[in-house]
Design an enzyme around this catalytic site. Structure first.
Site, PDB file in Angstrom:
ATOM      1  N   TYR A   8      16.539 -73.062  -2.540  1.00 38.84           N
ATOM      2  CA  TYR A   8      17.530 -73.732  -1.680  1.00 38.84           C
ATOM      3  C   TYR A   8      17.334 -73.418  -0.199  1.00 38.84           C
ATOM      4  O   TYR A   8      16.592 -72.535   0.159  1.00 38.84           O
ATOM      5  CB  TYR A   8      18.966 -73.526  -2.156  1.00 38.84           C
ATOM      6  CG  TYR A   8      19.574 -72.150  -2.288  1.00 38.84           C
ATOM      7  CD1 TYR A   8      19.024 -71.009  -1.730  1.00 38.84           C
ATOM      8  CD2 TYR A   8      20.779 -72.021  -2.992  1.00 38.84           C
ATOM      9  CE1 TYR A   8      19.654 -69.785  -1.872  1.00 38.84           C
ATOM     10  CE2 TYR A   8      21.416 -70.791  -3.132  1.00 38.84           C
ATOM     11  CZ  TYR A   8      20.849 -69.673  -2.567  1.00 38.84           C
ATOM     12  OH  TYR A   8      21.468 -68.474  -2.704  1.00 38.84           O
ATOM     13  N   GLU A   9      17.960 -74.196   0.624  1.00 37.97           N
ATOM     14  CA  GLU A   9      17.761 -74.123   2.083  1.00 37.97           C
ATOM     15  C   GLU A   9      16.298 -74.345   2.446  1.00 37.97           C
ATOM     16  O   GLU A   9      15.819 -73.794   3.428  1.00 37.97           O
ATOM     17  CB  GLU A   9      18.261 -72.784   2.642  1.00 37.97           C
ATOM     18  CG  GLU A   9      19.663 -72.369   2.257  1.00 37.97           C
ATOM     19  CD  GLU A   9      20.719 -73.451   2.484  1.00 37.97           C
ATOM     20  OE1 GLU A   9      20.484 -74.350   3.302  1.00 37.97           O
ATOM     21  OE2 GLU A   9      21.763 -73.401   1.813  1.00 37.97           O
TER      22      GLU A   9
END
Lengths: 599, 599
Positions: A440-441
Site C-alpha cells: 500500500y501507499e
C-alpha cells in the site's frame, strides 16, 4: 507473546546523539526551545501508553479481527477504549500547528511516537494514522470553513479521517478512477462510486469519519489531470458544528485479509454522497501528494516497527531457547543444551534485524528532520533543499524499510523455528501484518520507478547529487580517522558507484525507456543499502567519539560499532548482486511474449 | 481464486526430454518397462483428480480450518470425501513395492504426483504425505508382523500415519527429547510423554492412525544415541487385524497457526500408550532418517508447489490487470491502460517464479531418479553413488526450494498489488501455507549445517566432488557449442568456484569451527544457485537440440531458452553477494555478547 518494550535508549541515541535534535529544532523558529527534557518526557509518556495500553491488545486484536454487520463495523475488544485514552492524552493534536488548534510540536516527534504506536499495535495505530494524513491535507489545502468544521474535530481526535483513492480496477494507476462528482446547486457535490481498500473507512471508535475522496468532475480531462479532491463526511455537519444526518456513504463490506485484522479495510459505496471540493478543480492528485508523502513515511515506519518488534521477540527467544551445543564447545555445560544465540546463523538473523531496525530508525528520524524544515523552515532556500532530499529519500525509505522490515519479520519467525509459525508466539502476526507495507501507499516497484525515474533521472541527477554530496562530505571529513577506515573506505567507493550506476542506467534508458523499469528495483535496493551504510558509519563515528570521551555506557557504544561492522560485512555486500543484475539490462526481461510464459 | 492447472507439458519436458525417464527406469530391473504412455497416463489422471477434487477445496479448507473438540478433530468440508476418492483411486499404494502390497511403481512417479497434489492443496496433501513417510519407515525397519498389521493398512490408505518427533522443548535438537518407553511384560512398551507439531496427528479421514514415535528406553544413553523408535496406533489392533480398543494416545489440542489451516497440527499426549519397538533399541534416529529423507524431499516439493501455484496465479492476473502504460508507449491503446505484464518489474517477478518453479521441478525429478536407484538399483556401486548424490542434494533441495518457493509466493502477492493481501485472491494463502516449509523437517539453517558440515566437510569434499564432476563433464561436453557459451562459461566458472569456496571455508573452519555455522546458509544458497544453473543449462541444451530438429513447438522450446537466459542474467548474480559475505567470515557475528544485543 513478547511484551513490547520501547527502545528508549536507542531513540535517544538517534535523536540526540546522532541527529542533535535540540540544535535542529533551534534552527526552526516555530520549534525553537524544544529541549531534550521535553522531548524525552513526551517519548517516555508515549512509551508507557504503547507498552501498557496498545501492546496488550495487539495479539487479541489480530485474533478477534473487525466485525461487519449491515454497514456497521465493530473493532476488536479494547480498541475503542484505547482510542479514548489516546485522545484524552492529546496525541492527535501533538504535531499540529497551534494555528489549527494543535500543540505545535515538530512532526519529527510525532513520527517517533508513530514508531512506538506502530510497533506496539500496527492495526490500532492505523486509525489515528489515517487521520493524520487527512489533517495534513486539510491544513495545506482546505479552506477556512473546512478547517473550522472538519480539521478542528480531526485535531482533537473526536473524528477520524480516511484516504479514499483506490477503486477495484485502479490502484497504482489512479488516472483511471471512475468515481464521479457532480455539482449540486448549493456548491457541494454529489459523489458517486465505489472505493476499496479504505483503511478505517468505518468503525466504532469516533462519532464521525471524514473521508478524503478522489473523484472526477463532469467533463474533466482524462487521466491524472482530471481528478479532484473532496471531503465526504460520514455524517453531515450542521451549521452549528453538531452532527447532522447520515451522508450517503456506506461501508459495503470489510476485506478478509492476510493481516492487520484489527484494522477495518472497507469497501466504501458513495451514492450521491454530499462532498466538498478541496483545493482547485482537477488538481486533486497534487493536493493528495501531501497526504501521500505523509503516508509513505508512515508506511516506512511500519517497516521499522516490524524490524524492531520481531527483533525484540527473537532476541528474547534466542536467549532462552536451548538447542544443540555451540560448535566451539558447550557454553552452558550445566544446561542440557546451549541457548540458540550461541549459533552463528541465529546471530546472523538477530543482527540483521537489529541493523535494519536501528538503521531504519536513523533514516526515519533523519527524514523527519528534513520534513520539519519543509513544514516550518524559516527560509525558502533551506526548505527547497530539504524538500529535495526528502523527495529523494522518501521512496527509498518507504520501499527499503518495508522490504527489510518484512525480511526482519521473517527472521523473527525463523529464529523461533516451528514455534514461529504458531500464532500465540506473535512472530507470524508481524509477518502477516507487515506484508501489506510493501504494497500500500505505492508498491515497492512503484517506489522504485518514482526514485529512479522521477526523482533521479528526470532531475538529471540533481536530487541525488544533493544527497551524495552529504555523504561525500562526511567521508572527506573522516578520511584520516584510522578507526573509521573500515567504514569510510567502502562508503566512499559506494557513493561514487551510486553516481556511476545512475549514469550507466541513464545512458541505456535513452535508447530504451524500459531500461528504467528493468533497473529500478535493484537500483532502489542499492540506494537503500548505501543510505544505511552512510547512517551506520555516522552511528559508528558517534559511538567512537563517546567512547573516546567520558562515558559509563561503553557496552552500548561498543554494540553500535559492532553492529555497524556487522552491517558492512554481512549486509552491504548485497549491493554486489544488485549492481551485477543492473548491468545485465532489460533484454532478458522483455524477450518472452506474454502468451509464452506458460504452456 | 485461480483454478489450478497441472503443468503437464512441463512435467513431460522434465521427465522425458531432460531426464529420459524411460531409459532411467529400464536401467532398474524393478521398474523396467515403465514406459512413457503409462507414465503420462498416470500423471494425467492425477492431474485431473488434483484440478477437480483438491484445488476446489483449497481455499475453503484454509478459511474453515480444522476444528478441535474434546480430543476429536474435524477436517474442513470435503477433505474426508476427497481422501476417500484418493484411496479408491489407489494412490497410497502407487509407489509401494509389490512385496508390501503396493503397485510397485517408482518413487519418482509418486513425487511427480506429490507436486500436483501439493500445488492443488498442500494442507490436504499432508494427510497422505505423512502416511508415505510412515510407510517407508515400516518398509525398511518394521518386522514381518508390523508390516502385516500396520503397513498393509497404510498402503491401502485405510489408515494414515504420523511422525512424532518434536517436543515443546526439543525440535531441531532431538537429542534432548524426554518421552519415555517402558517395557511391558508382553514385549510391548508403555509410551509416556507429550509430542507437539504432529501433522495429521488426529483427524476424521481414516479409521486408525499409526504414530511413529521417538522415545527413550529406561537407562538409554543420553543424547541422540539413546533414542528408540516405536509404533503407537491410535486404536490397538486385534489379533485378527480388526480395530480394537482405544490406545492411550490422545490429541490435546490443535495449534492456531499462520497457514496450512486445513491440516491438523496436533499436540499428542501419550499416557502409557501401548507401543511397539521398530528396529534395534537406541537406533531410533537412524531408522527415522529414512522417514526424514523422504520428508525432506517432500518438503522441497512444497517449495516447488508454492512457486508453481503462485506463478500460475500471478501470470493470470498480470495478463488481465490493466494499469499504467508501457514506458515504451501504449501496447493496448484501445484499452484504458496496458496489462501489467508489459512492465519490466512485473516480468521480473513472473520470470523469477517461473525459473524457480521449473528449475525446482527439474531438481526434484532429478533427485527422485537418484532416490529410485537408492531404493531399487541393481548393484551396490550404483546405489552407493546415487545415495551420495542424494545425500548432498537433499539439504540443498529442501532449503533452496522452500526459500525460493517462499520468495516466489511473495512475488505472487506483489504482482497482485493490494489485492494480493486479500484472502479471496488466493495469493496470500500460498505465502502463509508455504512459510512452514522453511521451518519443518529441519530449518534452512539446519539444512545448511547438514550440507556444509556433514555432507561436504566431513566427507573431505567427496560427495561434492561427485556432483561437481557431473557438472564438469557436462560443461566439457558442451564447451565447443557456441550457442551454449552464454551458459557453459559462467557455469564452468561457478563450478570451479564451488570447490574453491569449500576449500576456503574448510581451512578457516580448522581454526574456528564456528566458521562453518557462519558460512553455512550463504554456502547453501550458493550451492542452490549453481545447481539450478546446471539444470537450466541442461534444459537450454535440450531445447536447442529440439529446435535444431523437427519440432512444431518452437514457442515452448524458445521459452525454455529465454527463461534459462533470464536465470543466468538476473538470478545467478545473487551468488556474488553470498561469496562476498562468506569471505568476511565469522568475526562480526560473534563479537557481540548475548547481553549486549539490546539496551
Amino acid at each position: 507473546m513478547p511484551q513490547y518494550k520501547a527502545p528508549l535508549r536507542d531513540i535517544q541515541f538517534v535523536m540526540h546523539e546522532l541527529l542533535n535534535a535540540e540544535q535542529h529544532y533551534d534552527k526552526i523558529s516555530a520549534y525553537a526551545g524544544t529541549n531534550r527534557e521535553l522531548i524525552d518526557g513526551i517519548i517516555e509518556a508515549a512509551a508507557d501508553f504503547c507498552e501498557n495500553e496498545l501492546s496488550p491488545i495487539n495479539h487479541s486484536g489480530d485474533q478477534e479481527g473487525c466485525h461487519y454487520e449491515d454497514g456497521v463495523v465493530t473493532t476488536p475488544k479494547g480498541f475503542k477504549e484505547a482510542y479514548q485514552k489516546y485522545i484524552e492524552l492529546g496525541y492527535p493534536s501533538l504535531a499540529v500547528s497551534a494555528e489549527h488548534g494543535g500543540q505545535g510540536l515538530p512532526g519529527s516527534i510525532g513520527n517517533a511516537i508513530s514508531e512506538l504506536v506502530g510497533t506496539a499495535n500496527w492495526s490500532w495505530g492505523m486509525y489515528p494514522g489515517l487521520s493524520h494524513g487527512a489533517i495534513r491535507t486539510l491544513e495545506h489545502h482546505g479552506n477556512e470553513q473546512q478547517k473550522q468544521v472538519y480539521l478542528s474535530k480531526l485535531v482533537t481526535g473526536e473524528w477520524t479521517g480516511t484516504m479514499c483513492l483506490t477503486e477495484a480496477h485502479a490502484g497504482s494507476d489512479l488516472g483511471i478512477i471512475r468515481t464521479k462528482a457532480e455539482p449540486n446547486e448549493d456548491g457541494s457535490y454529489a459523489i458517486t462510486g465505489q472505493k476499496i481498500f479504505i483503511s478505517a473507512g468505518e468503525h466504532d471508535m469516533a462519532e464521525n469519519i471524514v473521508h478524503i475522496v478522489l473523484a472526477r468532475l463532469p467533463g474533466a480531462p482524462k487521466g491524472t489531470k482530471g481528478i479532484s479532491l473532496f471531503i465526504v463526511p460520514k455524517f453531515n455537519v450542521n451549521e452549528d458544528g453538531s452532527i447532522g444526518e447520515r451522508n450517503k456513504v456506506r461501508c459495503g463490506s470489510i476485506e478478509h485479509k492476510m493481516g492487520i485484522h484489527g484494522n477495518a479495510t472497507c469497501v466504501m459505496n458513495f451514492d450521491s454522497a454530499k462532498g466538498f471540493l478541496i483545493g482547485p478543480e482537477n488538481r486533486g492528485l497534487n493536493c493528495m501528494f501531501t497526504f501521500m508523502n505523509v503516508a509513505r513515511i508512515g508506511t516506512a515506519i511500519q517497516g521499522l516497527a516490524a524490524a524492531e518488534g520481531s527483533f525484540q521477540g527473537a532476541l528474547t527467544y534466542a536467549r532462552d531457547r536451548l538447542a544443540m551445543r555451540s560448535l566451539t564447545g558447550p557454553k552452558m555445560p550445566e544446561k542440557e543444551a546451549d541457548p540458540i544465540i550461541v549459533h552463528p546463523a541465529v546471530r546472523n538473523m538477530l543482527l540483521t534485524q537489529k541493523a535494519f531496525a536501528e538503521g531504519g530508525r536513523a533514516l526515519v528520524y533523519l527524514l523527519s528532520q528534513f520534513a520539519d524544515i519543509v513544514e516550518a523552515g524559516d527560509n525558502e532556500e533551506e526548505k527547497k533543499y530539504a524538500d529535495n532530499i526528502l523527495s529523494l529519500l522518501t521512496p527509498i525509505a518507504k520501499a527499503f524499510l518495508t522490504e527489510t522490515g518484512y525480511e526482519a519479520a521473517n527472521h523473527g519467525v525463523q529464529v523461533y523455528g516451528g514455534h514461529g509459525f504458531i500464532s500465540e508466539w506473535g512472530m507470524e502476526q508481524i509477518v502477516r501484518d507487515t506484508r501489506i507495507a510493501c504494497l500500500y501507499e505505492g508498491t515497492t516497484e512503484i517506489q522504485a520507478l518514482d526514485l529512479l525515474g522521477r526523482k533521479v533521472l528526470q532531475t538529471q541527477g540533481a536530487l541525488l547529487k544533493d544527497f551524495t554530496k552529504i555523504i561525500h562530505k562526511f567521508c572527506e571529513a573522516n578520511k584520516d580517522n584510522a578507526a573509521m577506515a573500515e567504514f569510510i573506505e567502502p562508503l566512499t567507493a559506494l557513493n561514487k558507484e551510486w553516481g556511476d550506476l545512475t549514469m550507466q542506467i541513464g545512458m541505456k534508458a535513452m535508447q530504451n525507456p524500459d531500461e528504467v523499469g528493468a533497473a529500478a528495483v535493484d537500483y532502489l535496493y542499492f540506494s537503500g543499502y548505501v543510505t544505511f551504510a552512510y547512517l551506520w558509519a555516522r552511528m559508528a563515528l558517534v559511538a567512537q567519539e563517546k567512547l573516546a570521551g567520558d562515558t559509563t555506557e561503553t557496552d552500548f557504544y561498543n554494540a553500535k560499532i559492532t553492529t555497524a561492522r556487522f552491517y558492512f560485512k554481512k549486509l552491504l555486500p548485497r549491493t554486489r548482486s544488485h549492481v551485477e543484475v543492473i548491468a545485465t539490462g532489460v533484454e532478458s526481461l522483455m524477450a518472452l511474449d506474454a502468451e509464452h510464459f506458460a504452456f
